[in-house]
Each structure stands twice: as structure tokens, then as C-alpha cells.
Design an enzyme around this catalytic site. Structure first.
Site, short mmCIF file in Angstrom:
data_model
loop_
_atom_site.label_atom_id
_atom_site.label_comp_id
_atom_site.label_asym_id
_atom_site.label_seq_id
_atom_site.Cartn_x
_atom_site.Cartn_y
_atom_site.Cartn_z
N HIS A 32 21.35 -46.75 30.97
CA HIS A 32 20.21 -45.96 31.97
C HIS A 32 21.23 -44.89 32.22
O HIS A 32 22.35 -44.70 32.48
CB HIS A 32 20.22 -46.90 33.07
CG HIS A 32 21.20 -47.39 34.07
ND1 HIS A 32 21.65 -46.56 34.97
CD2 HIS A 32 22.00 -48.36 33.85
CE1 HIS A 32 22.40 -46.96 35.84
NE2 HIS A 32 23.00 -48.20 35.10
N ASP A 89 19.98 -42.75 35.01
CA ASP A 89 19.84 -42.57 36.57
C ASP A 89 21.06 -42.92 37.14
O ASP A 89 21.65 -43.88 36.70
CB ASP A 89 18.58 -43.21 37.02
CG ASP A 89 18.61 -44.70 37.11
OD1 ASP A 89 18.86 -45.34 36.10
OD2 ASP A 89 18.33 -45.27 38.00
N ASP A 130 28.83 -45.41 35.94
CA ASP A 130 27.67 -46.36 35.94
C ASP A 130 26.36 -45.39 35.90
O ASP A 130 26.15 -45.05 37.04
CB ASP A 130 27.75 -47.10 37.29
CG ASP A 130 26.51 -47.90 37.51
OD1 ASP A 130 25.82 -48.24 36.36
OD2 ASP A 130 26.20 -48.71 38.53
N GLU A 142 17.02 -47.68 36.51
CA GLU A 142 17.72 -49.04 36.67
C GLU A 142 18.18 -49.13 38.07
O GLU A 142 18.23 -50.46 38.67
CB GLU A 142 18.71 -49.31 35.67
CG GLU A 142 19.37 -50.63 35.50
CD GLU A 142 20.44 -51.04 36.58
OE1 GLU A 142 20.74 -52.09 36.75
OE2 GLU A 142 21.16 -49.90 37.12
N GLU A 143 18.83 -48.24 38.63
CA GLU A 143 19.52 -48.25 39.91
C GLU A 143 18.37 -48.24 41.07
O GLU A 143 18.70 -48.95 42.09
CB GLU A 143 20.23 -46.99 40.18
CG GLU A 143 21.32 -46.78 39.40
CD GLU A 143 22.47 -47.91 39.33
OE1 GLU A 143 22.26 -48.82 40.01
OE2 GLU A 143 23.37 -47.56 38.80
N HIS A 160 28.74 -47.40 42.69
CA HIS A 160 27.80 -47.43 43.81
C HIS A 160 28.45 -46.93 45.04
O HIS A 160 27.79 -46.78 45.98
CB HIS A 160 27.31 -48.80 43.97
CG HIS A 160 26.20 -49.42 42.83
ND1 HIS A 160 25.27 -50.07 43.31
CD2 HIS A 160 26.04 -49.17 41.79
CE1 HIS A 160 24.47 -50.39 42.33
NE2 HIS A 160 25.05 -49.69 41.14
#
Length: 448
Positions: A87, A89, A120, A151-152, A417
């Protein structure tokens, strides 16, 4: 191509792969509400250009959400097709003061590349591209690149996208590059992931704020009531105390507590919560956390009883649980434990299924062989993940005959994150080699 040829090709391609990764990291493509989604569009366009440069047929697609990118190249005769997922995003950056450098200006420190999305999951995208560049025009398998754009933020439109483009993305093997390795120097295949239920709980005690001196002592305030309600969610040992949730032991790998304490960044003197082995607590048992509270800030709070307060809860579900049933159990618990007659409302934000993967068969053998070679003889570890990638269960349901390999570029120090997210560049090189070898091995397994 031989293993030595692939190693030489990747050594040649990696500087360009890193430069393109840094260009992607500079794009703040955050799909959350309240952010400029023009950056997500820029990110999709940049990924599409990278795929076209690899000779793929490319489309940017959407189904009511953020843009995804699909790139395809047909399989040679009698060769299998491999879907490569990642992903583009990224998560919001949070408190900028906690970052040691600009989150959207990649910087190398001590062999790690720092920046939001560096691990990520923009490195996942570039690992796929590195493998394609290594083969050039000699790809031994058919390829589908599916690079998601939200996705996030919960992958709300993913099921629709998969359904609408099912024919062009159906594959024999699905590689999802959005997980982690067991340690630096030790690869892993992820074989189970927890599910998720995120929700809001709001407590109301008053129609409006009232003077804390004139009414305090007889009238309860909402923050105290919310604190008491939240406290009922765990027992004294820190286990989740919500009845009806699936909880089991038997995780296949142990996790030394001293190592885990360092990797988690636990403050001095802080104890672990829960019982059973660390890996059971992380992989096969539920977890419940308070992610945020809406209430007056301390610097602005008047001497008044707070009439209402709201918290965001995140419940992680053990494999085998059902998010709808788990949400009902959590909502029932919160309603039953309302203190002092508080009005309690619970609102679901989003949920996602846990999953388990049967990591046996020739395609998993192909993956393990590739990992073993890329990590110089170190066998990959089968691990669970405490986090959630709910769409893996969707892939399992929609493509039941495909072997699903969950790999990743992260390591225990990547801080995905969080502030100062980073990618270990040495491990990234191994991931790229492993994926190229995987494609070669899958082609061979498909011919057997």
C-alpha cells in the site's frame, strides 16, 4: 536466472530502488479524513509511473475511496501468476516534536532510513519493484501488482475493488508485503493475525457543565465516570475482562521478556500486563487499549464538572474470533458497567477479521527456500502478528485456491505508526533478494 545472476542484478539495481523509495517517502499520502488527499493522488501517480517503467500494463482505479494502482504482465506459457500487494498510503505523523527529523524528508542514520512510510509500506512497494527490475524482460511468472491507497485508514473500498477487478487479479500465489521479520538477521513468514474492533464510548452525566465547588461531592463528572468504566475492561493482572471473547494459548515461538522490553521501549519500572507467554498475549489472546479521550485540555479546563466525555477504544481479536460478536460483547460490557447511572453510548468505527494461514505446500516451500538463501542459511520463523490486516481474510475468501504469503520489510525496531519510523537498509536488501528468489522458485514449483 540463477541465484548469482539475481544477486548481481539486485546489487546493480538497489541504489536506484533506494532513490525511488526516498521519492515516495517525500509524498505525505495520508488517507485519513482532514488531510489533503491530493497527496494520495500524487502517491498513486508516482507508483503507477514506477510500474510502467517495469513494462507493466498499469491502471489507477478506485471504487468510492482512495486510488489504488494495478499493474499486470501476462505469464509465460504454463507459468503461474503471482499477485504482489503493498500500500502507498501512510499513517499521520502525530506529534512532530517527537520526530528527530522531518518525517517526509528521508534521512539515513546508522544504517537505517528514517521517514514516514519508509518501512510501512513504501518499502514493500519498492521490494516488489526491485524484484521486477532484477529480472528485466525475463520474468519467469505472470505478475499482478496491486498497490492499495487506503490501507492505513481501514481499506473501506478494498472489497469493492477486488470484486470489480477480480478477473485481472486472480493469481496462483499472493504475496502481501506488509508485515515484519522476527529480528534483524532472522526472516519470518506471518501465519496468523489478530482482528480488530475500533469503537467510541461516550459517557454523559449532565446536560451542561456546572460549578465544581457548588455541585461537586453530590454530582458525578463524566471524566471520573469514564475512567471508572474504562477500568472495568481489564482485571487486576491486565487481562481483558470482557466476557465472550476468544482467548487461547499455544503460540509456536517464545519471546524473551528482556528483548521484548527493549523493543517495546517500556519505561523503567513499568510491568507487563496479562498472563501466559508474551507471544500468547500478542498473537492468540485479545488486547484492549484506549487510543484517545475527548475532554477539556488541562491548560484550558475551567473549575466545572465535565458533562460528557468520549474515548476511542481499540480491541484486538484472537484468531478464530468474530468481530461482530466481539463488538456486541464489548458494547454489552460497557452498558452493564456504567457507573452511577451514567448514560453510555457506543459507536462502531470499523472492524476487521482475524486470520490464520496454513503455511504448507510447495509455494510455501518455495518461499522458505528463498528466505533461507537471502539470509545466508537462516531458516524463516513462522510467527503471528498482534496487529491486524483484515483484508487478508478477504483474500482468503475470494481466492481460496491461492497460496497467501505474508512477508514484510519491517523489524522490531522499525517503529511503524510511531515517531521516527525507519527501515533497516541491510535487511531491505535481503528482502528484495528474497522476493526475486521467491518468484524464481514459484516458477519452478509451478512447473513441477
Amino acid at each position: 536466472m540463477s541465484e548469482s545472476d539475481l544477486r548481481a542484478a539486485l546489487a546493480r539495481e538497489l541504489p536506484g530502488v533506494r532513490a525511488d523509495l526516498e521519492r515516495l517517502v517525500r509524498i505525505p499520502g495520508i488517507a485519513f479524513e482532514g488531510f489533503d488527499h491530493a497527496h494520495v493522488e500524487r502517491s498513486a501517480a508516482a507508483v503507477a509511473e514506477l510500474l510502467r517503467d517495469c513494462g507493466l500494463e498499469v491502471r489507477i482505479v478506485r471504487s468510492g475511496g482512495q486510488p489504488a494502482v494495478i499493474g499486470t504482465k501476462a505469464a509465460p506459457p504454463d507459468a503461474p501468476t503471482v499477485l504482489l500487494y503493498a500500500h502507498h498510503d501512510v499513517q499521520p505523523v502525530g506529534d512532530l516534536s517527537l520526530w528527530e527529523s522531518d518525517p517526509f524528508e528521508p534521512v539515513e542514520r546508522d544504517g537505517r532510513l528514517y521517514g514516514r512510510g519508509a518501512a510501512d509500506d513504501k518499502a514493500g512497494i519498492m521490494a516488489h519493484i526491485a524484484a521486477l527490475r532484477a529480472f528485466g524482460d525475463s520474468l519467469p511468472v505472470g505478475i499482478v501488482l496491486f498497490i492499495e491507497g487506503e490501507e492505513e485508514y481501514g481499506s473501506d473500498s478494498l472489497v469493492r475493488l477486488l470484486a470489480e477487478h477480480r478477473d485481472e487479479i486472480t493469481s496462483d500465489v499472493i504475496v502481501i508485503a506488509d508485515s515484519t521479520n522476527w529480528d534483524i538477521g532472522m526472516p519470518a513468514l506471518t501465519t496468523s493475525l489478530r482482528g480488530i474492533v475500533n469503537c467510541f464510548v461516550e459517557v454523559r452525566m449532565l446536560e451542561h457543565a456546572v460549578h465544581s465547588g457548588m455541585f461537586g461531592g453530590a454530582v458525578p463528572d463524566a471524566l471520573t465516570a469514564l475512567a471508572r468504566l474504562i477500568a472495568t475492561l481489564h482485571d487486576d493482572a491486565g487481562n481483558v475482562a470482557v466476557d465472550g471473547l476468544v482467548s487461547r494459548g499455544g503460540a509456536p515461538v517464545d519471546y524473551p521478556e528482556d528483548r521484548f522490553r527493549v523493543e517495546a521501549g517500556l519505561a523503567e519500572g513499568v510491568q507487563f500486563i496479562g498472563t501466559d507467554r508474551i507471544t500468547d498475549r500478542l498473537w492468540t489472546k485479545p488486547a484492549l487499549a484506549v487510543l484517545g479521550i475527548d475532554a477539556p485540555a488541562t491548560g484550558e479546563a475551567p473549575n466545572a464538572l465535565v458533562p460528557s466525555a468520549k474515548a476511542k477504544l481499540s480491541l484486538r481479536l484472537a484468531p478464530g474470533d468474530d468481530p461482530k460478536r466481539a463488538y456486541a460483547a464489548l458494547r454489552a460490557h460497557l452498558g452493564a458497567h456504567a457507573p452511577w447511572g451514567a448514560q453510555v453510548s457506543v459507536t462502531l468505527e470499523h472492524d476487521g477479521d482475524p486470520c490464520r494461514i496454513d503455511a504448507s505446500g510447495p509455494m510455501f516451500d518455495a518461499a522458505r527456500s528463498a528466505f533461507r538463501a537471502a539470509w545466508d542459511g537462516t531458516d524463516p520463523v513462522d510467527i503471528g502478528i498482534g496487529g491486524s490486516i483484515p483484508f487478508i481474510a478477504t483474500f482468503q475468501e475470494m481466492f481460496p485456491r491461492a497460496a497467501i504469503l505474508v512477508t514484510g520489510v519491517e523489524d522490531p525496531y522499525a517503529r511503524a505508526h510511531g515517531p521516527n519510523e525507519s527501515l533497516h537498509l541491510g535487511e531491505f536488501a535481503r528482502v528484495c533478494l528474497a522476493e526475486a528468489l521467491l518468484l524464481r522458485n514459484v516458477a519452478a514449483a509451478g512447473r513441477d
